[in-house]
Design a protein around this motif. Sequence first.
Motif, PDB file in Angstrom:
ATOM      1  N   ARG A 165      28.419  36.007  37.035  1.00 25.05           N
ATOM      2  CA  ARG A 165      28.305  37.070  38.035  1.00 25.05           C
ATOM      3  C   ARG A 165      28.844  38.408  37.519  1.00 25.05           C
ATOM      4  NH1 ARG A 165      27.838  34.992  43.530  1.00 25.05           N
ATOM      5  NH2 ARG A 165      27.519  32.732  43.436  1.00 25.05           N
ATOM      6  N   GLY A 166      29.268  38.437  36.275  1.00 23.63           N
ATOM      7  CA  GLY A 166      29.753  39.684  35.704  1.00 23.63           C
ATOM      8  C   GLY A 166      31.121  40.103  36.195  1.00 23.63           C
ATOM      9  N   ARG A 167      31.913  39.165  36.672  1.00 20.18           N
ATOM     10  CA  ARG A 167      33.268  39.479  37.132  1.00 20.18           C
ATOM     11  C   ARG A 167      34.220  39.476  35.943  1.00 20.18           C
ATOM     12  NH1 ARG A 167      33.998  38.522  42.722  1.00 20.18           N
ATOM     13  NH2 ARG A 167      36.061  39.438  42.373  1.00 20.18           N
ATOM     14  N   ALA A 168      35.025  40.510  35.825  1.00 19.59           N
ATOM     15  CA  ALA A 168      35.947  40.638  34.701  1.00 19.59           C
ATOM     16  C   ALA A 168      37.227  39.861  34.987  1.00 19.59           C
ATOM     17  CB  ALA A 168      36.275  42.105  34.456  1.00 19.59           C
ATOM     18  N   ILE A 169      37.619  39.015  34.037  1.00 22.58           N
ATOM     19  CA  ILE A 169      38.854  38.236  34.126  1.00 22.58           C
ATOM     20  C   ILE A 169      39.797  38.726  33.023  1.00 22.58           C
ATOM     21  CG2 ILE A 169      39.860  35.930  33.995  1.00 22.58           C
ATOM     22  CD1 ILE A 169      37.158  34.785  34.762  1.00 22.58           C
ATOM     23  N   PRO A 170      41.006  39.144  33.359  1.00 22.67           N
ATOM     24  CA  PRO A 170      41.676  39.077  34.655  1.00 22.67           C
ATOM     25  C   PRO A 170      41.657  40.392  35.428  1.00 22.67           C
ATOM     26  CG  PRO A 170      43.318  39.492  32.985  1.00 22.67           C
ATOM     27  CD  PRO A 170      41.983  39.459  32.276  1.00 22.67           C
ATOM     28  N   GLY A 171      40.971  41.413  34.908  1.00 25.20           N
ATOM     29  CA  GLY A 171      41.038  42.711  35.566  1.00 25.20           C
ATOM     30  C   GLY A 171      40.531  42.715  36.982  1.00 25.20           C
ATOM     31  N   ASP A 172      39.365  42.065  37.215  1.00 23.81           N
ATOM     32  CA  ASP A 172      38.744  42.038  38.537  1.00 23.81           C
ATOM     33  C   ASP A 172      39.063  40.757  39.301  1.00 23.81           C
ATOM     34  OD1 ASP A 172      36.979  42.860  40.625  1.00 23.81           O
ATOM     35  OD2 ASP A 172      35.458  41.522  39.793  1.00 23.81           O
ATOM     36  N   LEU A 173      39.328  39.710  38.562  1.00 21.70           N
ATOM     37  CA  LEU A 173      39.552  38.402  39.180  1.00 21.70           C
ATOM     38  C   LEU A 173      40.593  37.626  38.372  1.00 21.70           C
ATOM     39  CD1 LEU A 173      38.746  36.045  41.141  1.00 21.70           C
ATOM     40  CD2 LEU A 173      37.009  35.417  39.433  1.00 21.70           C
ATOM     41  N   GLN A 174      41.593  37.098  39.076  1.00 20.20           N
ATOM     42  CA  GLN A 174      42.608  36.250  38.440  1.00 20.20           C
ATOM     43  C   GLN A 174      42.373  34.799  38.843  1.00 20.20           C
ATOM     44  OE1 GLN A 174      46.701  38.096  37.944  1.00 20.20           O
ATOM     45  NE2 GLN A 174      46.089  38.940  39.928  1.00 20.20           N
ATOM     46  N   ILE A 175      42.610  33.895  37.898  1.00 23.48           N
ATOM     47  CA  ILE A 175      42.415  32.460  38.162  1.00 23.48           C
ATOM     48  C   ILE A 175      43.615  31.686  37.634  1.00 23.48           C
ATOM     49  CG2 ILE A 175      40.981  30.421  37.712  1.00 23.48           C
ATOM     50  CD1 ILE A 175      38.588  32.306  37.365  1.00 23.48           C
ATOM     51  N   ILE A 176      44.151  30.812  38.484  1.00 18.95           N
ATOM     52  CA  ILE A 176      45.245  29.919  38.089  1.00 18.95           C
ATOM     53  C   ILE A 176      44.757  28.483  38.219  1.00 18.95           C
ATOM     54  CG2 ILE A 176      47.543  29.050  38.673  1.00 18.95           C
ATOM     55  CD1 ILE A 176      48.290  31.793  39.652  1.00 18.95           C
ATOM     56  N   ALA A 177      44.965  27.697  37.169  1.00 23.20           N
ATOM     57  CA  ALA A 177      44.665  26.260  37.201  1.00 23.20           C
ATOM     58  C   ALA A 177      45.928  25.504  37.615  1.00 23.20           C
ATOM     59  CB  ALA A 177      44.190  25.787  35.838  1.00 23.20           C
ATOM     60  N   TYR A 178      45.762  24.570  38.516  1.00 22.15           N
ATOM     61  CA  TYR A 178      46.908  23.781  38.991  1.00 22.15           C
ATOM     62  C   TYR A 178      46.786  22.361  38.448  1.00 22.15           C
ATOM     63  CZ  TYR A 178      50.652  22.315  42.176  1.00 22.15           C
ATOM     64  OH  TYR A 178      51.839  21.865  42.705  1.00 22.15           O
ATOM     65  N   ASP A 179      47.637  21.995  37.548  1.00 25.01           N
ATOM     66  CA  ASP A 179      47.812  20.669  36.940  1.00 25.01           C
ATOM     67  C   ASP A 179      48.168  20.822  35.472  1.00 25.01           C
ATOM     68  OD1 ASP A 179      47.457  19.124  39.190  1.00 25.01           O
ATOM     69  OD2 ASP A 179      45.334  18.719  38.796  1.00 25.01           O
ATOM     70  N   GLY A 180      47.354  21.564  34.714  1.00 26.19           N
ATOM     71  CA  GLY A 180      47.664  21.778  33.311  1.00 26.19           C
ATOM     72  C   GLY A 180      47.214  20.668  32.389  1.00 26.19           C
ATOM     73  N   LEU A 201      38.138  30.542  28.187  1.00 26.04           N
ATOM     74  CA  LEU A 201      39.330  31.322  27.896  1.00 26.04           C
ATOM     75  C   LEU A 201      40.532  30.481  28.333  1.00 26.04           C
ATOM     76  CD1 LEU A 201      40.345  32.390  30.891  1.00 26.04           C
ATOM     77  CD2 LEU A 201      38.676  34.179  30.488  1.00 26.04           C
ATOM     78  N   LYS A 202      41.691  30.841  27.828  1.00 21.53           N
ATOM     79  CA  LYS A 202      42.875  30.048  28.107  1.00 21.53           C
ATOM     80  C   LYS A 202      43.386  30.359  29.510  1.00 21.53           C
ATOM     81  CE  LYS A 202      47.165  28.540  25.895  1.00 21.53           C
ATOM     82  NZ  LYS A 202      48.070  28.754  24.731  1.00 21.53           N
ATOM     83  N   LEU A 203      43.381  29.359  30.363  1.00 21.97           N
ATOM     84  CA  LEU A 203      43.759  29.555  31.755  1.00 21.97           C
ATOM     85  C   LEU A 203      45.271  29.589  31.944  1.00 21.97           C
ATOM     86  CD1 LEU A 203      41.232  27.116  33.474  1.00 21.97           C
ATOM     87  CD2 LEU A 203      41.328  29.594  33.819  1.00 21.97           C
ATOM     88  N   THR A 204      45.735  30.511  32.763  1.00 23.42           N
ATOM     89  CA  THR A 204      47.108  30.428  33.242  1.00 23.42           C
ATOM     90  C   THR A 204      47.218  29.190  34.124  1.00 23.42           C
ATOM     91  OG1 THR A 204      47.503  32.804  33.144  1.00 23.42           O
ATOM     92  CG2 THR A 204      48.853  31.532  34.680  1.00 23.42           C
ATOM     93  N   SER A 205      48.228  28.375  33.887  1.00 20.08           N
ATOM     94  CA  SER A 205      48.292  27.069  34.554  1.00 20.08           C
ATOM     95  C   SER A 205      49.667  26.803  35.136  1.00 20.08           C
ATOM     96  CB  SER A 205      47.952  25.944  33.568  1.00 20.08           C
ATOM     97  OG  SER A 205      46.676  26.147  32.984  1.00 20.08           O
ATOM     98  N   GLY A 237      48.268  32.267  30.486  1.00 18.93           N
ATOM     99  CA  GLY A 237      47.050  32.331  29.704  1.00 18.93           C
ATOM    100  C   GLY A 237      46.376  33.681  29.811  1.00 18.93           C
ATOM    101  N   GLU A 238      45.060  33.663  29.654  1.00 22.95           N
ATOM    102  CA  GLU A 238      44.278  34.901  29.651  1.00 22.95           C
ATOM    103  C   GLU A 238      43.615  35.179  31.002  1.00 22.95           C
ATOM    104  OE1 GLU A 238      42.306  35.071  25.351  1.00 22.95           O
ATOM    105  OE2 GLU A 238      42.011  33.128  26.323  1.00 22.95           O
ATOM    106  N   SER A 239      43.850  34.335  31.979  1.00 23.99           N
ATOM    107  CA  SER A 239      43.118  34.455  33.243  1.00 23.99           C
ATOM    108  C   SER A 239      43.914  35.166  34.330  1.00 23.99           C
ATOM    109  CB  SER A 239      42.698  33.064  33.736  1.00 23.99           C
ATOM    110  OG  SER A 239      43.837  32.254  33.983  1.00 23.99           O
ATOM    111  N   THR A 240      45.119  35.659  34.022  1.00 23.16           N
ATOM    112  CA  THR A 240      45.899  36.414  35.004  1.00 23.16           C
ATOM    113  C   THR A 240      46.476  37.656  34.346  1.00 23.16           C
ATOM    114  OG1 THR A 240      47.846  35.053  34.502  1.00 23.16           O
ATOM    115  CG2 THR A 240      46.554  34.437  36.442  1.00 23.16           C
TER     116      THR A 240
END
Length: 383
Positions: free
Chosen positions: A276-291, A300-304, A367-370
Amino acid sequence: MVGMRDVAREAGVSTSTVSLVVNGNGYVSAAMAERVSQAMKRLNYVPNELARNFSRNETDLVGVIIPTIRHPFFATLTASLQSALYEQGMRTVLCSTADVDQDVSQYVDMLRRRAMDGIIMGAHAVYPADYWSSIERPIVAFDRFLGGSIPSVGSDHSQGGHLAASLFAHTGAHHVVEIGGPRTLYQTASGPRSVSLGNIQIAGQTTFPPIRYHLAFEQRLQQTGIHYDYIEIENVAQMEQFRNAAHLAFERYPDLDAIVAPDLAAAFCVQEAFRRGRAIPGDLQIIAYDGSYVSDLAGLKLTSILQDFDGIANALARQLLQAIPGRVYRAPDATQRQAGQEGTGLNGARPGSVPGSELIPMSVKLGESTRWEGSIEDLLSSE
């Protein structure tokens, strides 16, 4: 097939003497033991380990009951648990309830018949507390509350939820979408106390302790004025539902700027954002829960928010072995335990709210997602 009688005949001793040598449960002179050992070698005799264990009223088998091994979290935890139990001389008998539609009671019956030495119960099952206490055999719960007499081990989900929400609060998130399992699980509770989770009232002590993650996460967002919505994955054994949940998050909430989700759903959210062309992490941040390993395979390397798989596994093994008569738990080497940990967080398990329960600390892997303002140490010290 060569048996003890054959060995006794070859060694010129009685069958009982061979039994004493094989089982190691009585005195036999060194010379006699050597005669038996040599006879066993000549005949290629292999002791019947199952029969020997039953004679000692032990099987060295532990039943491990989980919802599914398809889910990366349970697959990773099972691997850690098998290793931790193997180090204690125990082997695992795995029951994946959702994958094979297997009834938990079958494993309980095996425990009652002493076909296993104990059970680690990590699947969702609605039974009254006295069902578990009536078994009167070693049982340890993982991330479940089975009753006051059953010890339990789980991650400190209150800490995990607080860490995730605080990260979003510190980086200016406005609309968070939370992806998780079916909230109907949280309603299997009884007691006078109640809490509110979205539009669900939870009465008393829930049988599903991970509710603490959602409670802490949502309460922290409320305190900071961050809007949040929830998307439910009805069946964690069906991997396609994780992809569908990621797609639905963007379709239903186009203004979202932050997502927290189990590893697999978080990875799909990264892929959906790229499409969808959303920029990570500038436009959208993602956190993975569990690791689990999936958090490093998203593109990309997720913040977890990390669950300590080895720490959980060793705590479960220790709790179970301490409940098995005659068993002694051998603590793993401290340097090996520390080498397996990654991320920043608190150290050392702490007691849970239920007697005999144990909470394993969680931590953050950046990681690179936040986005990040300041260091992870600053966040942890200020919260």
